[in-house]
Design a protein around this motif. Structure first.
Motif, PDB file in Angstrom:
ATOM      1  N   GLY A  75       6.787  -4.267  11.034  1.00 30.89           N
ATOM      2  CA  GLY A  75       5.365  -4.417  10.733  1.00 30.89           C
ATOM      3  C   GLY A  75       4.943  -5.852  10.480  1.00 30.89           C
ATOM      4  O   GLY A  75       3.750  -6.125  10.365  1.00 30.89           O
ATOM      5  N   ARG A  76       5.897  -6.775  10.397  1.00 26.19           N
ATOM      6  CA  ARG A  76       5.571  -8.178  10.160  1.00 26.19           C
ATOM      7  C   ARG A  76       5.364  -8.970  11.437  1.00 26.19           C
ATOM      8  O   ARG A  76       5.038 -10.157  11.390  1.00 26.19           O
ATOM      9  N   ILE A 106      -2.471   4.461  13.914  1.00 29.38           N
ATOM     10  CA  ILE A 106      -1.760   3.675  12.899  1.00 29.38           C
ATOM     11  C   ILE A 106      -2.466   3.937  11.579  1.00 29.38           C
ATOM     12  O   ILE A 106      -3.661   3.667  11.434  1.00 29.38           O
ATOM     13  N   LEU A 107      -1.716   4.481  10.622  1.00 26.35           N
ATOM     14  CA  LEU A 107      -2.313   4.794   9.331  1.00 26.35           C
ATOM     15  C   LEU A 107      -2.322   3.589   8.407  1.00 26.35           C
ATOM     16  O   LEU A 107      -3.285   3.362   7.676  1.00 26.35           O
ATOM     17  N   ARG A 108      -1.222   2.822   8.403  1.00 33.93           N
ATOM     18  CA  ARG A 108      -1.129   1.619   7.586  1.00 33.93           C
ATOM     19  C   ARG A 108       0.130   0.855   7.975  1.00 33.93           C
ATOM     20  O   ARG A 108       1.034   1.407   8.591  1.00 33.93           O
ATOM     21  N   VAL A 109       0.175  -0.393   7.599  1.00 36.46           N
ATOM     22  CA  VAL A 109       1.350  -1.223   7.807  1.00 36.46           C
ATOM     23  C   VAL A 109       1.763  -1.711   6.432  1.00 36.46           C
ATOM     24  O   VAL A 109       0.933  -2.202   5.670  1.00 36.46           O
ATOM     25  N   MET A 110       3.051  -1.536   6.095  1.00 35.65           N
ATOM     26  CA  MET A 110       3.497  -1.907   4.760  1.00 35.65           C
ATOM     27  C   MET A 110       4.946  -2.352   4.779  1.00 35.65           C
ATOM     28  O   MET A 110       5.668  -2.066   5.724  1.00 35.65           O
ATOM     29  N   GLY A 111       5.354  -3.050   3.728  1.00 33.08           N
ATOM     30  CA  GLY A 111       6.738  -3.470   3.595  1.00 33.08           C
ATOM     31  C   GLY A 111       7.568  -2.377   2.949  1.00 33.08           C
ATOM     32  O   GLY A 111       7.064  -1.588   2.158  1.00 33.08           O
ATOM     33  N   HIS A 112       8.826  -2.326   3.303  1.00 35.77           N
ATOM     34  CA  HIS A 112       9.750  -1.349   2.719  1.00 35.77           C
ATOM     35  C   HIS A 112      10.611  -2.078   1.691  1.00 35.77           C
ATOM     36  O   HIS A 112      11.441  -2.903   2.053  1.00 35.77           O
ATOM     37  N   VAL A 113      10.380  -1.793   0.413  1.00 37.23           N
ATOM     38  CA  VAL A 113      11.063  -2.467  -0.683  1.00 37.23           C
ATOM     39  C   VAL A 113      12.427  -1.828  -0.924  1.00 37.23           C
ATOM     40  O   VAL A 113      12.561  -0.603  -0.903  1.00 37.23           O
ATOM     41  N   ASN A 114      13.432  -2.649  -1.160  1.00 32.07           N
ATOM     42  CA  ASN A 114      14.769  -2.159  -1.498  1.00 32.07           C
ATOM     43  C   ASN A 114      14.698  -1.509  -2.878  1.00 32.07           C
ATOM     44  O   ASN A 114      14.471  -2.194  -3.876  1.00 32.07           O
ATOM     45  N   PRO A 115      14.877  -0.182  -2.982  1.00 31.18           N
ATOM     46  CA  PRO A 115      14.734   0.507  -4.270  1.00 31.18           C
ATOM     47  C   PRO A 115      15.650  -0.036  -5.369  1.00 31.18           C
ATOM     48  O   PRO A 115      15.239  -0.155  -6.521  1.00 31.18           O
ATOM     49  N   ALA A 116      16.878  -0.374  -5.024  1.00 26.10           N
ATOM     50  CA  ALA A 116      17.818  -0.866  -6.025  1.00 26.10           C
ATOM     51  C   ALA A 116      17.356  -2.189  -6.624  1.00 26.10           C
ATOM     52  O   ALA A 116      17.606  -2.461  -7.807  1.00 26.10           O
ATOM     53  N   SER A 117      16.661  -3.012  -5.847  1.00 28.97           N
ATOM     54  CA  SER A 117      16.234  -4.319  -6.334  1.00 28.97           C
ATOM     55  C   SER A 117      15.106  -4.229  -7.355  1.00 28.97           C
ATOM     56  O   SER A 117      14.826  -5.206  -8.052  1.00 28.97           O
ATOM     57  N   VAL A 118      14.461  -3.073  -7.452  1.00 24.84           N
ATOM     58  CA  VAL A 118      13.385  -2.878  -8.424  1.00 24.84           C
ATOM     59  C   VAL A 118      13.715  -1.724  -9.377  1.00 24.84           C
ATOM     60  O   VAL A 118      12.825  -1.039  -9.888  1.00 24.84           O
TER      61      VAL A 118
END
Length: 158
Positions: free
Chosen positions: A24-25, A55-67
């Motif tokens: 998405g980037r 296209i509903l939206r474009v978003m980043g996928h955050v690493n769950p463990a990092s947060v």
């Protein structure tokens, strides 16, 4: 948005969608080059894909463990009654739960299947005791701790 959107899409539109799903980037220029159209054409087509609901939206996928959300839990919920009012009350109650990633009304052994991210088992236990068992109309909760994530949020195949 209509359900059978696929017939409206040509080869270029499908390629734009595939590239956006994989990254998405990507810039408009990068997508245009990858699908072999001009940047202006690519921008116009991408905007049309958004406007048509492809296209509903474009978003980043955050690493769950990092947060501190490395533990994934699937929860099956059975309600006391299967009425529109009980479904509405449950759905309203879960809509603001920050730990809840997905909530699906399903057919089968459960009424709802929840996908929840927490920091650890103790965090889930606290959430279970304070929130889940207090949800309106809940008769039964079955919890499944995910041991290994094999495939998650895979791109749609088309």
């Amino acid at each position: 948005m209509k359900e059978s959107l696929m017939p409206d899409l040509d080869r270029i539109d499908k390629n734009i969608l595939r590239h956006l799903q994989s990254d998405g980037r990507l810039t408009n220029a990068e997508i245009a080059k990858a699908v072999n159209v001009s940047p202006a054409t690519c921008h116009r087509r991408t905007q049309a894909l958004f406007e048509a609901g492809h296209i509903l939206r474009v978003m980043g996928h955050v690493n769950p463990a990092s947060v501190a959300r490395g533990t994934l839990v699937m929860v099956g919920v059975v309600l006391d009654r299967s009425t529109p009012e009980s479904f509405a009350a449950f759905e309203a109650a879960v809509s603001d739960m920050k730990e809840l990633l997905d909530c699906h009304l399903v057919a089968g052994d459960f009424d709802y299947l929840l996908k929840i991210r927490v920091s650890d088992m103790n965090d889930f236990n606290t959430m279970h005791n304070k929130m889940l068992i207090a949800l309106p109309g809940v008769r039964q909760i079955r919890t499944f701790f995910v041991l290994k994530e094999i495939k998650e949020n895979a791109p749609l195949a088309f």
